[in-house]
Motif scaffolding. Sequence first.
Motif, PDB file in Angstrom:
ATOM      1  N   UNK A  26     -14.292 -13.320   1.936  1.00 16.05           N
ATOM      2  CA  UNK A  26     -15.072 -12.934   3.106  1.00 16.05           C
ATOM      3  C   UNK A  26     -13.695 -12.507   4.072  1.00 16.05           C
ATOM      4  N   UNK A  27     -12.647 -13.009   4.198  1.00 13.10           N
ATOM      5  CA  UNK A  27     -11.410 -12.656   4.732  1.00 13.10           C
ATOM      6  C   UNK A  27     -11.032 -11.294   4.213  1.00 13.10           C
ATOM      7  N   UNK A  28     -11.208 -10.761   2.708  1.00 10.81           N
ATOM      8  CA  UNK A  28     -10.944  -9.581   2.264  1.00 10.81           C
ATOM      9  C   UNK A  28     -11.673  -8.444   3.176  1.00 10.81           C
ATOM     10  N   UNK A  29     -12.972  -8.666   2.965  1.00  6.77           N
ATOM     11  CA  UNK A  29     -13.924  -7.995   3.627  1.00  6.77           C
ATOM     12  C   UNK A  29     -13.671  -7.738   5.056  1.00  6.77           C
ATOM     13  N   UNK A  30     -13.279  -8.823   5.836  1.00  6.30           N
ATOM     14  CA  UNK A  30     -12.844  -8.573   7.279  1.00  6.30           C
ATOM     15  C   UNK A  30     -11.759  -7.680   7.409  1.00  6.30           C
ATOM     16  N   UNK A  31     -10.835  -7.887   6.657  1.00  5.32           N
ATOM     17  CA  UNK A  31      -9.271  -6.964   6.562  1.00  5.32           C
ATOM     18  C   UNK A  31      -9.957  -5.589   6.477  1.00  5.32           C
ATOM     19  N   UNK A  32     -10.876  -5.330   5.345  1.00 10.46           N
ATOM     20  CA  UNK A  32     -11.217  -3.924   4.846  1.00 10.46           C
ATOM     21  C   UNK A  32     -12.039  -3.380   6.057  1.00 10.46           C
ATOM     22  N   UNK A  33     -12.847  -4.125   6.714  1.00  3.96           N
ATOM     23  CA  UNK A  33     -13.529  -3.473   7.903  1.00  3.96           C
ATOM     24  C   UNK A  33     -12.552  -3.108   8.917  1.00  3.96           C
ATOM     25  N   UNK A  34     -11.457  -3.727   9.078  1.00  8.04           N
ATOM     26  CA  UNK A  34     -10.414  -3.624  10.458  1.00  8.04           C
ATOM     27  C   UNK A  34      -9.507  -2.175   9.809  1.00  8.04           C
ATOM     28  N   UNK A  35      -9.609  -2.020   8.669  1.00  9.12           N
ATOM     29  CA  UNK A  35      -8.999  -0.525   8.123  1.00  9.12           C
ATOM     30  C   UNK A  35      -9.763   0.570   8.081  1.00  9.12           C
ATOM     31  N   UNK A  36     -11.124   0.366   8.585  1.00 10.50           N
ATOM     32  CA  UNK A  36     -12.021   1.565   8.692  1.00 10.50           C
ATOM     33  C   UNK A  36     -12.368   1.666   7.086  1.00 10.50           C
TER      34      UNK A  36
END
Length: 77
Positions: A26-36
């Motif tokens: 979940x943390x990884x997916x949030x990070x990826x979303x911040x990177x567009x």
Amino acid sequence: MPIYYCRVVDARGRTSAFVREAATEEVLIRELNKEDVFPLEVRQAGEAEPKAVRGRRFSRGAVIEFTETISVLLTSG
């Protein structure tokens, strides 16, 4: 921390794959979303590759007949 294999697509439609360390998926997916970038696949590294699903092949005539039948059913309600 676990290591994850990621396949992502960016806003232009380009896909890329990489390995990244994160506390949880979940943390990884949030990070990826911040990177567009948009995740297509996220799994822990070391897990077996998903097996490709081979679909059954149908003849052109069978596909046309099925499509026409569904069209008639949808038109009739």
